[in-house]
Motif scaffolding. Structure first.
Motif, PDB file in Angstrom:
ATOM      1  N   TYR A   1       0.923  -1.235   0.024  1.00 23.92           N
ATOM      2  CA  TYR A   1       0.126   0.182  -0.077  1.00 23.92           C
ATOM      3  C   TYR A   1       0.740   1.157   0.010  1.00 23.92           C
ATOM      4  O   TYR A   1       1.783   1.335   0.675  1.00 23.92           O
ATOM      5  CB  TYR A   1      -1.038  -0.092   1.358  1.00 23.92           C
ATOM      6  N   LEU A   2       0.427   2.351  -0.655  1.00 28.94           N
ATOM      7  CA  LEU A   2       1.085   3.273  -0.598  1.00 28.94           C
ATOM      8  C   LEU A   2       0.635   4.362   0.500  1.00 28.94           C
ATOM      9  O   LEU A   2      -0.390   4.616   0.525  1.00 28.94           O
ATOM     10  CB  LEU A   2       0.895   4.172  -2.055  1.00 28.94           C
ATOM     11  N   LEU A   3       1.787   4.917   0.996  1.00 29.73           N
ATOM     12  CA  LEU A   3       1.361   5.822   2.050  1.00 29.73           C
ATOM     13  C   LEU A   3       2.173   7.168   1.937  1.00 29.73           C
ATOM     14  O   LEU A   3       3.425   6.885   1.769  1.00 29.73           O
ATOM     15  CB  LEU A   3       1.491   5.283   3.743  1.00 29.73           C
ATOM     16  N   LEU A   4       1.713   8.129   2.173  1.00 24.12           N
ATOM     17  CA  LEU A   4       2.375   9.351   2.272  1.00 24.12           C
ATOM     18  C   LEU A   4       2.752  10.075   3.499  1.00 24.12           C
ATOM     19  O   LEU A   4       1.600  10.107   4.275  1.00 24.12           O
ATOM     20  CB  LEU A   4       1.657  10.391   1.124  1.00 24.12           C
ATOM     21  N   GLN A   5       3.696  10.678   3.701  1.00 24.72           N
ATOM     22  CA  GLN A   5       4.121  11.268   4.909  1.00 24.72           C
ATOM     23  C   GLN A   5       3.963  12.805   5.051  1.00 24.72           C
ATOM     24  O   GLN A   5       4.667  13.380   4.142  1.00 24.72           O
ATOM     25  CB  GLN A   5       5.495  11.014   5.577  1.00 24.72           C
ATOM     26  N   THR A   6       3.056  13.514   5.663  1.00 24.47           N
ATOM     27  CA  THR A   6       2.864  14.872   5.623  1.00 24.47           C
ATOM     28  C   THR A   6       4.019  15.632   5.993  1.00 24.47           C
ATOM     29  O   THR A   6       4.801  14.997   6.919  1.00 24.47           O
ATOM     30  CB  THR A   6       1.724  15.387   6.608  1.00 24.47           C
ATOM     31  N   SER A   7       4.247  16.642   5.547  1.00 27.54           N
ATOM     32  CA  SER A   7       5.234  17.554   5.858  1.00 27.54           C
ATOM     33  C   SER A   7       4.990  18.704   6.903  1.00 27.54           C
ATOM     34  O   SER A   7       5.766  19.633   7.260  1.00 27.54           O
ATOM     35  CB  SER A   7       6.065  18.177   4.647  1.00 27.54           C
ATOM     36  N   TYR A   8       3.819  18.460   7.427  1.00 29.61           N
ATOM     37  CA  TYR A   8       3.622  19.489   8.449  1.00 29.61           C
ATOM     38  C   TYR A   8       2.880  18.785   9.745  1.00 29.61           C
ATOM     39  O   TYR A   8       2.611  17.578   9.510  1.00 29.61           O
ATOM     40  CB  TYR A   8       2.249  20.443   7.948  1.00 29.61           C
ATOM     41  N   GLY A   9       2.552  19.361  10.908  1.00 27.86           N
ATOM     42  CA  GLY A   9       1.939  18.877  11.993  1.00 27.86           C
ATOM     43  C   GLY A   9       2.538  17.596  12.575  1.00 27.86           C
ATOM     44  O   GLY A   9       3.895  17.689  12.580  1.00 27.86           O
ATOM     45  N   GLN A  10       2.000  16.483  12.740  1.00 33.39           N
ATOM     46  CA  GLN A  10       2.643  15.191  13.224  1.00 33.39           C
ATOM     47  C   GLN A  10       3.306  14.554  12.446  1.00 33.39           C
ATOM     48  O   GLN A  10       3.793  13.423  12.740  1.00 33.39           O
ATOM     49  CB  GLN A  10       1.600  14.473  14.085  1.00 33.39           C
ATOM     50  N   HIS A  11       3.348  14.922  11.204  1.00 34.68           N
ATOM     51  CA  HIS A  11       3.951  14.352   9.859  1.00 34.68           C
ATOM     52  C   HIS A  11       3.466  12.788   9.996  1.00 34.68           C
ATOM     53  O   HIS A  11       4.201  11.587   9.730  1.00 34.68           O
ATOM     54  CB  HIS A  11       5.488  14.057  10.269  1.00 34.68           C
ATOM     55  N   HIS A  12       1.985  12.726   9.897  1.00 35.80           N
ATOM     56  CA  HIS A  12       1.520  11.352   9.961  1.00 35.80           C
ATOM     57  C   HIS A  12       1.460  10.943   8.511  1.00 35.80           C
ATOM     58  O   HIS A  12       1.846  11.411   7.493  1.00 35.80           O
ATOM     59  CB  HIS A  12      -0.129  11.521  10.554  1.00 35.80           C
ATOM     60  N   TRP A  13       0.981   9.504   8.487  1.00 35.57           N
ATOM     61  CA  TRP A  13       1.127   8.540   7.168  1.00 35.57           C
ATOM     62  C   TRP A  13      -0.384   8.686   6.492  1.00 35.57           C
ATOM     63  O   TRP A  13      -1.159   8.204   7.696  1.00 35.57           O
ATOM     64  CB  TRP A  13       1.760   7.416   7.422  1.00 35.57           C
ATOM     65  N   THR A  14      -0.540   8.671   5.560  1.00 38.68           N
ATOM     66  CA  THR A  14      -2.029   8.550   4.931  1.00 38.68           C
ATOM     67  C   THR A  14      -1.914   8.425   3.564  1.00 38.68           C
ATOM     68  O   THR A  14      -1.018   8.428   2.755  1.00 38.68           O
ATOM     69  CB  THR A  14      -2.884   9.774   5.348  1.00 38.68           C
TER      70      THR A  14
ATOM     71  N   PRO B   1      -3.018   9.204  -0.375  1.00 33.90           N
ATOM     72  CA  PRO B   1      -3.202  10.475  -0.883  1.00 33.90           C
ATOM     73  C   PRO B   1      -4.747  10.638  -0.945  1.00 33.90           C
ATOM     74  O   PRO B   1      -5.712   9.927  -1.066  1.00 33.90           O
ATOM     75  CB  PRO B   1      -2.915  10.223  -2.442  1.00 33.90           C
ATOM     76  N   LYS B   2      -5.205  11.981  -0.389  1.00 33.91           N
ATOM     77  CA  LYS B   2      -6.465  12.379  -0.119  1.00 33.91           C
ATOM     78  C   LYS B   2      -6.618  13.827  -0.128  1.00 33.91           C
ATOM     79  O   LYS B   2      -5.443  14.540   0.053  1.00 33.91           O
ATOM     80  CB  LYS B   2      -7.369  11.885   1.016  1.00 33.91           C
ATOM     81  N   GLY B   3      -7.644  14.686  -0.302  1.00 33.02           N
ATOM     82  CA  GLY B   3      -7.611  16.141  -0.033  1.00 33.02           C
ATOM     83  C   GLY B   3      -9.003  16.560  -0.039  1.00 33.02           C
ATOM     84  O   GLY B   3     -10.207  15.719  -0.415  1.00 33.02           O
ATOM     85  N   HIS B   4      -9.182  17.753  -0.041  1.00 33.88           N
ATOM     86  CA  HIS B   4     -10.543  18.466   0.357  1.00 33.88           C
ATOM     87  C   HIS B   4     -11.209  18.515  -1.138  1.00 33.88           C
ATOM     88  O   HIS B   4     -10.663  18.760  -2.147  1.00 33.88           O
ATOM     89  CB  HIS B   4     -10.567  19.651   0.847  1.00 33.88           C
ATOM     90  N   VAL B   5     -12.679  18.407  -0.985  1.00 32.31           N
ATOM     91  CA  VAL B   5     -13.590  18.546  -2.209  1.00 32.31           C
ATOM     92  C   VAL B   5     -13.771  19.983  -2.578  1.00 32.31           C
ATOM     93  O   VAL B   5     -14.153  20.752  -1.398  1.00 32.31           O
ATOM     94  CB  VAL B   5     -14.704  17.989  -2.069  1.00 32.31           C
ATOM     95  N   ASP B   6     -13.371  20.407  -3.550  1.00 36.34           N
ATOM     96  CA  ASP B   6     -13.270  21.867  -4.112  1.00 36.34           C
ATOM     97  C   ASP B   6     -15.014  22.038  -4.535  1.00 36.34           C
ATOM     98  O   ASP B   6     -15.530  21.125  -5.002  1.00 36.34           O
ATOM     99  CB  ASP B   6     -12.803  22.063  -5.526  1.00 36.34           C
TER     100      ASP B   6
END
Length: 151
Positions: A25-38, A40-45
């Motif tokens: 599975y592909l997980l991305l580590q955020t470059s902000y906050g707690q650097h959590h792994w998730t 890919p996802k994002g807010h609906v425009d």
């Protein structure tokens, strides 16, 4: 009103053999906050449908385009949690990377990525709902014997 985000639980197979050990599975580590792994996802425009959001965010965050993925629309997870006191809903579809050697290209929102087997992915993901979603994806893929052409 709840915040709404959409994305994909992206997986790849390391071989043509349909063994749980061949799924990563592909997980991305955020470059902000707690650097959590998730995944890919994002807010609906505004005016955007959920699947379009998932595709747009996956391309923005991981450099993976729609044509590089086989979307399994029969698998959909809906996660509910709070972010800074606000309700958030995240929809995840399952998507297979067609070519397991495709390069991931991160946006500035992320500092690292990894391909991980189920247990490592769950360890990295930390949040219980995400861990359950990854386990559900694994069960779905192994129980259904999902093939490259079965969507």
């Amino acid at each position: 009103m709840a915040l709404r985000a959409c994305g994909f639980i992206i997986f790849r197979r390391l071989s043509q053999f349909h063994s749980p050990d061949n799924i990563q599975y592909l997980l991305l580590q955020t470059s902000y906050g707690q650097h959590h792994w998730t995944p890919p996802k994002g807010h609906v425009d505004p005016g955007e449908d959920d699947l379009t959001t998932a595709l747009r965010e996956t391309e923005e965050e991981a450099g993976l385009r729609a044509g590089q993925l086989s979307i399994i629309s029969s698998f959909l997870k809906e996660l509910h949690y709070k972010v800074k006191g606000r309700d958030k809903v995240v929809l995840y579809w399952l998507a297979e990377l067609k070519d397991p050697d495709t390069q991931v290209t991160l946006s500035k929102e992320h500092q690292d990525y990894c391909w991980a087997g189920l247990e490592e992915a769950c360890d990295l993901a930390k949040y219980k709902e995400m861990q359950e979603s990854l386990r559900d994806a694994q069960r779905f893929l192994t129980a259904e014997g999902i093939s490259h052409n079965n969507q």
